[in-house]
Design a protein around this motif. Structure first.
Motif, short mmCIF file in Angstrom:
data_model
loop_
_atom_site.label_atom_id
_atom_site.label_comp_id
_atom_site.label_asym_id
_atom_site.label_seq_id
_atom_site.Cartn_x
_atom_site.Cartn_y
_atom_site.Cartn_z
N UNK A 391 -7.35 10.10 -2.32
CA UNK A 391 -8.01 9.75 -1.16
C UNK A 391 -9.22 8.94 -1.26
N UNK A 392 -10.03 9.13 -2.28
CA UNK A 392 -11.22 8.78 -2.52
C UNK A 392 -11.33 7.23 -2.76
N UNK A 396 -5.53 1.61 0.81
CA UNK A 396 -4.35 1.26 1.54
C UNK A 396 -4.41 2.68 2.56
N UNK A 397 -3.69 2.39 3.88
CA UNK A 397 -3.42 3.57 4.51
C UNK A 397 -2.43 4.43 3.84
N UNK A 398 -1.53 3.90 2.92
CA UNK A 398 -0.60 4.99 2.49
C UNK A 398 -1.23 5.99 1.57
N UNK A 643 4.00 6.08 16.39
CA UNK A 643 2.76 5.47 16.54
C UNK A 643 2.54 4.16 15.79
N UNK A 644 3.62 3.50 15.25
CA UNK A 644 3.52 2.16 14.63
C UNK A 644 3.45 2.07 13.20
N UNK A 645 3.68 3.29 12.60
CA UNK A 645 3.68 3.19 11.16
C UNK A 645 4.75 2.75 10.52
N UNK A 646 4.86 1.63 9.68
CA UNK A 646 6.18 0.92 9.30
C UNK A 646 6.98 2.11 8.38
#
Length: 730
Positions: A391-392, A396-398, A643-646
């Protein structure tokens, strides 16, 4: 409540969950039964060696035969395979009779195992059959043989010839005590060695297997928690909810256990073809006892029921905590303490090795087991550290989503890869120990081109001085492939113990590969088989005798140097045994170290079986856990898609959620495995760990690649379960 629990288990929503849990439990039970059958087969196989120890009179029990027999066991070899040979001489018609034979063979006949009988028929007599005088009287029955490939022969000879054999004794009964319970029995697996073998199997296989069964029974645990929490909010008591969960899990585990007995049949067939102890098992050895069957049929559903009750402790305490998805408390650093304690126990015994085999078994196995338990306890904390790093440092969002989800429940993330972590630990320990032992053995047992027959002092009858040069067959030097026939004489200086043999320096110079004399020396002091220390040709020390005086010195050994071809080695061996039947059979360098070599082979096979089985268990556990995790999280994934996440981004999230703990715990498991192996080697053998071969890295890479492939195989399921309909129906 029991009836309601059964309706829930076999309802439309529960059938899929029932099939998934039952199938996973069935695989685990089949493997568990295979391990139990293997343990029973090792003990049954060991019992078949008992009659071969009949010369150990202290172990003989039962009524004595009227006519005693002379009994002389010896070990022969053919193409590197061990042949157990018993020379016998009955003194009357009512002598002791071993199992598998109607009577002891008379002089000029023999009984042989089916495998050896086939080998004699398919091999030129000059290489094998001529060693056994007479004609076959019959085949030794299965009830006397440790395995279908065992090479055993009982040769009937005159009394005078058997009495002259090394180790000949007079017996009046056949031993029927397992070598594991016999004091002095030397054929078979002793009690401590058998305990060690079964202990290694138990620690290395049963522990991961039971974890796999536990993982299977926890499938869809989160979904059950939500459903039961809703029931609590509607007025169900904690006892009623626990009863429902217990019934549902116990039914799935019970069905899985029953199906597991059916899957055990192909597992049993496979075990019968694995030379676990160096010999394949008879199929009749691979059996289960009724207590073991009852323990599995009762214990697996009972364990599933207990696991279900424990999994619902949050529901019993606070149903709102589950329905509102309260984040559980993160694991703490104290989880590293058991792992450190296990390694500290192994380190403690470096320089303090227990003096008895039992003490060593207790010390090392308990340390290894503690390390394995420590890895399981430390796994969630290691996963938490990996998730925080992900996470740190992720851009990228994933990566951010995967890191946060892992940090939210690192225990669930680790549970999916716990089996692979144990498999990598076991692989590293086995590879480290076996690889180092093989490396330490080096080339000392590599030569199969040199045969040596030695007249050990204990082999000689009173008044004998050793081999007679006049009795050495001239035909030895004419055998195709024989390069030299060398006589080694006794060094008779009682006041200077050391190298026992003498050889003229002129002969030694002609041999070239077996060392050299000091400058100016006529005779060198050597070992009886010309074996140099550590397999390296050396400068032998000079002997204080002249070459001319060797003609009067007694003969210590006869060494035949060949080109290494099997025909040359075995034909030479047959000629030497026929010329000197009272002495121990000639051996090559490889066979001289055969006991240790066979031990290495057995442990290597054990390690291979443990490694392959552990990886199979880990793969099954990973597939089950990832599939179950996707089913449990289909609602949040569906909401993310809305919510739009592919979908491709969700696939990366799932991959990272599985890959990060997989790689994090793999590094720790491999490091802990090699450190444990090093500490064991330093304590037991005073050796340092040798870097593993390329095959180890290939095996680890293959295991990780298969694991990642299993994760990738679940991606199509993600698309099917995360549609808008799932979010609406949930």
């Amino acid at each position: 409540m029991i009836r309601l629990g059964l309706r829930m288990a076999f309802g439309r929503d529960g059938l899929g969950r029932l099939a998934l849990i039952g199938g996973a439990v069935a695989i685990g039970v089949a493997m568990l039964l295979g391990v139990l059958a293997g343990v029973n087969a090792v003990q049954a196989q060991n019992l078949r060696y008992s009659w071969l120890n009949s010369g150990v009179t202290s172990a003989a029990t039962g009524p004595a035969a009227q006519d005693p027999a002379w009994w002389a066991p010896r070990q022969d070899y053919f193409h590197g395979r061990s042949i157990i040979r018993i020379d016998v001489a009955p003194t009357g018609p009512s002598g002791p009779v071993p199992p598998g034979m109607p009577a002891l063979p008379g002089a000029g006949s023999y009984y042989a195992s089916p495998a050896l009988m086939r080998l004699i028929g398919a091999t030129p007599a000059a290489e094998l059959g001529a060693r056994f005088p007479g004609a076959p009287a019959g085949v030794i029955g299965e009830d006397a043989l440790p395995g279908p490939d065992a090479l055993v022969i009982v040769v009937g000879l005159p009394v005078a010839e058997v009495k002259a054999r090394d180790g000949a004794v007079r017996i009046d009964r056949i031993v029927a005590v397992s070598p594991s319970e016999c004091d002095g029995c030397y054929i078979g697996i002793g009690g401590e060695a058998l305990t060690l073998t079964l202990g290694v199997v138990g620690v290395a296989l049963l522990f991961p297997m039971l974890m796999f069964v536990g993982t299977a029974t926890r499938l869809a645990a989160a979904r059950r928690e939500q459903r039961f929490a809703a029931m609590r909010l509607l007025g169900a008591t904690p006892r009623q909810v626990s009863t429902l969960a217990t019934v549902e899990s116990a039914v799935a585990a019970a069905l899985g256990a029953v199906v597991g007995f059916g899957l055990y049949l192909p597992v049993r067939w496979g075990l019968a073809h694995i030379p676990f102890t160096g010999e394949r098992f008879h199929p009749s050895h691979l059996t289960l006892t009724w207590p073991q069957i009852a323990a599995v049929l009762i214990g697996v559903p009972l364990g599933a029921a207990v696991a279900a009750r424990l999994a619902l402790r949050r529901v019993r305490i606070s149903p709102l905590g589950v329905t509102r998805r309260v984040t559980p408390r993160p694991p703490r650093a104290w989880r590293l303490v058991p792992l450190a304690a296990g390694l500290a126990e192994l380190a403690w015994f470096v320089g303090r090795r227990p003096s008895t085999s039992h003490g060593q078994l207790t010390a090392y196995l308990s340390g290894i087991l503690m390390v394995m338990v420590g890895l399981i306890i430390a796994g969630p904390y290691l996963t938490l550290l990996g998730s925080r790093a992900l996470a740190r440092w992720s851009r990228h969002p994933a990566g951010l989503i995967a890191g946060r989800r892992l940090a939210d429940d690192p225990r669930a993330g680790f549970r999916a890869v716990s089996g692979l972590m144990l498999a990598l630990f076991v692989t590293s320990v086995a590879t480290g120990v076996i690889g180092t032992m093989v490396s330490a053995q080096g080339d000392r047992s590599a030569s199969a081109a040199k045969l040596a027959m030695t007249a050990f002092p204990e082999d000689l009858a009173p008044g004998e001085k050793g081999l007679s040069t006049a009795a050495i067959p001239a035909s030895l030097s004419t055998i195709p492939g024989v390069r030299a026939v060398q006589v080694v004489h006794y060094f008779d200086d009682r006041g200077d113990p050391g190298l026992p043999g003498l050889i003229p320096c002129a002969d030694l110079a002609a041999l070239r590969d077996y060392g050299s004399c000091p400058p100016g020396a006529e005779v060198a002091r050597v070992f009886s088989d010309l074996a140099a220390p550590d397999g390296i040709p050396t400068h032998w020390e000079a002997a204080p005798v002249s070459a001319a005086s060797l003609e009067q010195a007694p003969v210590l050994s006869l060494v035949v140097l060949t080109d290494g071809s099997p025909a040359a080695v075995e034909t030479s061996r047959t000629v030497m045994e026929s010329a000197f039947p009272a002495l121990r059979p000639p051996l090559t360098d490889r066979e001289w170290n055969s006991d240790f070599a066979r031990t290495l082979v057995q442990f290597q096979r054990l390690a291979d079986i443990v490694v392959v089985t552990s990886l199979v268990i880990a793969g099954c556990a990973l597939a089950v856990a990832v599939t179950g995790g996707l089913n449990e999280r289909k609602r949040p994934f569906s909401l993310l898609r809305l919510t739009g996440v592919r979908l491709a981004e969700l696939r990366r999230v799932v991959t990272l959620e599985s890959a990060v703990p997989l790689l994090a715990v793999s590094v720790v498991a491999i490091a802990a495995g090699f450190l444990s192996a090093h500490l064991f080697l330093r304590s037991q053998l005073q050796d340092n760990l040798v870097a593993p071969s390329a095959s180890y890295y290939a095996l680890v890479a293959l295991g990780l690649a298969v694991s990642l492939a299993l994760i990738a195989s679940t991606m199509p399921l993600l698309g099917r379960i995360t549609g808008p309909g799932t979010a609406r129906n949930e």
